[in-house]
Write an enzyme that holds these catalytic residues in place. Structure first.
Site, PDB file in Angstrom:
ATOM      1  N   ARG A 183     -14.305   2.679  -2.480  1.00  0.00           N
ATOM      2  CA  ARG A 183     -15.361   3.294  -3.297  1.00  0.00           C
ATOM      3  C   ARG A 183     -14.782   4.270  -4.312  1.00  0.00           C
ATOM      4  NH1 ARG A 183     -18.142   5.434   2.022  1.00  0.00           N
ATOM      5  NH2 ARG A 183     -17.119   3.489   2.636  1.00  0.00           N
ATOM      6  N   LYS A 230      -4.905   2.430   9.707  1.00  0.00           N
ATOM      7  CA  LYS A 230      -5.642   1.473  10.516  1.00  0.00           C
ATOM      8  C   LYS A 230      -4.804   1.037  11.711  1.00  0.00           C
ATOM      9  CE  LYS A 230      -8.045  -0.871   6.656  1.00  0.00           C
ATOM     10  NZ  LYS A 230      -9.442  -0.738   7.060  1.00  0.00           N
TER      11      LYS A 230
END
Length: 461
Positions: free
Chosen positions: A314, A240
């Site tokens: 997830r 990121k």
């Protein structure tokens, strides 16, 4: 937790809740001098306005609090909580008649406004105490507030002091407090236990990944809660930028929220068989980090192509959901700070949720409105299923194109729940970007109180 309730029977000052423009209607409740004082100070009943009424001895004799109009109140929640920080020290009682739901919201808001995160810096305490409104259960409100305090504390603690090990410590302390059974699987034992994706996400960190499990209660329907416990998310090799990494201490918001909800359930002694699962990891960068286009095999047996290592939440949820699904609970809930797409869709104040059961979804939505914990239903849209099928593996963890990102993430998770008829997934934000009544800036729970309120209806035989 800060004590903000006055003792029953305490001598308390009256707090009048005043509609905007409603000051003349209080003439019978105020002395002539108090009415004149309120008018002289410019009190109109505008939202959040406070007017402390002087007594003959110069000390406060009561106060007026502006509630605004009904239209303005619809823009927010916990309006009475704004009075708590503005009133002088002392015991206060709400002198205006309230409905049962209004009274509970006022009491809970007063509690929540008293929250302070003081681990690293002392902060002022709320000095105004509230006499509990008639009909409000003190133990219930205190239990809900304590659960929310736990959630906020966990999210607000930086990753340096809230990694997988520290989250485990907090989890075990919660279990011990209520006599729950707890189990932890750590490090390479995750591979032996068939949790390959939890291991793959967390193996690059110096702090070992783990799966935390809590069981409590022996009677009633079976409720399983699964919370994403990514204690910090660098993005992995798809790292990121700094602007996106700044709030990643909150990436355990799903775990923090299910732990807060579990605390409420246990403190209130609900008749459920509760199971809580938290995959606790740090998504870091090192030589053994998972790579883009790696293919992982899940506990369910499905293979997953990794097209973005930053879509890791997830993955850890999938293994934990597969485990929960094996028992076919009566209700299975996952909570996660999962996608930026959800924030684009509904912003930070609404908690979007996915559910195929219309009756459950309606109960949740109605409960959210009744307890000022707003939710919004999103679709498990079957038409997008092909987007999560890459061709080279069973599933794609990060479909290209960027459209419907929250929906495709929810569809991905649903693939791991095949035995449980009633499944609900929450894609929460877990952060209050600006201070609001009852919600200071920082970590915040979303969906927990709505779930708590909906459980009697959702889990009834």
């Amino acid at each position: 937790m800060t004590s903000i309730l006055a003792e029953p029977g305490a001598s308390a000052l009256p707090l009048h809740l005043v509609e905007e423009g409603g000051l003349p209607g209080l003439a019978g409740s105020l002395t002539d001098s108090q009415s004149a004082w309120a008018a002289a100070t410019g009190f109109t009943g505008a939202p959040g306005q406070v007017c402390v009424l002087p007594g003959e001895d110069g000390r406060p004799a009561g106060a007026l609090f502006g509630m605004g109009t009904a239209a303005k109140r619809r823009r927010g929640r916990f309006h009475v909580a704004r009075a708590a920080a503005s009133l002088p020290e002392g015991d206060w009682t709400i002198a205006t008649p309230l409905s049962a739901s209004e009274a509970e919201e006022a009491a809970l808001g007063w509690y929540l406004s008293a929250y302070r995160f003081t681990r690293y810096k002392a902060d002022g305490v709320q000095k105004a105490r509230l006499v509990l409104p008639a009909g409000v259960e003190a133990d219930r409100v205190a239990a809900i507030a304590a659960g929310e305090y736990l959630t906020r504390d966990l999210i607000n603690t930086p990753a340096s002091d809230m990694g997988p090990e520290e989250l485990e410590t907090a989890f075990l302390a919660l279990a011990a407090e209520f006599g729950a059974k707890a189990k932890v699987i750590r490090g390479d034992d995750l591979l032996e236990g068939n949790f390959p994706m939890i291991h793959a996400v967390g193996r690059a960190s110096s702090r070992a990944p783990r799966l935390l499990e809590l069981r409590w209660g022996t009677e009633g329907p079976r409720l399983s809660l699964v919370g994403k416990g990514v204690c910090f998310d660098t993005g992995g090799l798809d790292i990121k930028p700094a602007s996106s990494m700044g709030l990643m201490k909150k990436d355990l918001g799903g775990a923090a929220t299910v732990m807060g909800l579990a605390r409420m359930i246990m403190a209130l002694g609900l008749k459920v068989q509760l199971r809580v699962l938290v995959p606790a990891v740090e998504n870091a960068v090192s030589g053994n980090a998972m790579r883009p286009q790696d293919i992982l095999k899940s506990r369910k047996g499905l293979t997953v192509e990794i097209n973005n290592t930053d879509a890791e939440g997830r993955l850890v949820l999938a293994d934990a959901l597969a485990l929960a699904d094996e028992e076919r609970p009566d209700l299975l809930v996952s909570m996660a700070t999962l996608t930026g797409a959800a924030r684009v869709a509904v912003g930070p104040d609404l908690a979007p949720f996915y559910c195929d059961d219309d009756a459950v979804a309606q109960s949740l939505f109605a409960a959210g409105r009744s307890v000022s914990d707003p939710l919004w239903r999103m679709p498990f849209w079957d038409g997008y299923e092909p987007l999560i099928e890459p061709g080279i593996a069973d599933l794609d963890n990060a479909p290209s194109g960027g459209m419907a990102g929250s929906i495709t993430a929810a569809l991905f998770l649903r693939r791991f729940v095949t035995e449980t008829p009633r499944y609900v997934h929450f894609d929460i934000y877990g952060w209050q970007p600006t201070a609001a009544p009852g919600r200071p800036k920082g970590g915040v729970g979303q969906g927990a109180r709505a779930l708590l309120a909906a459980l009697p209806e959702v889990l009834k035989p």
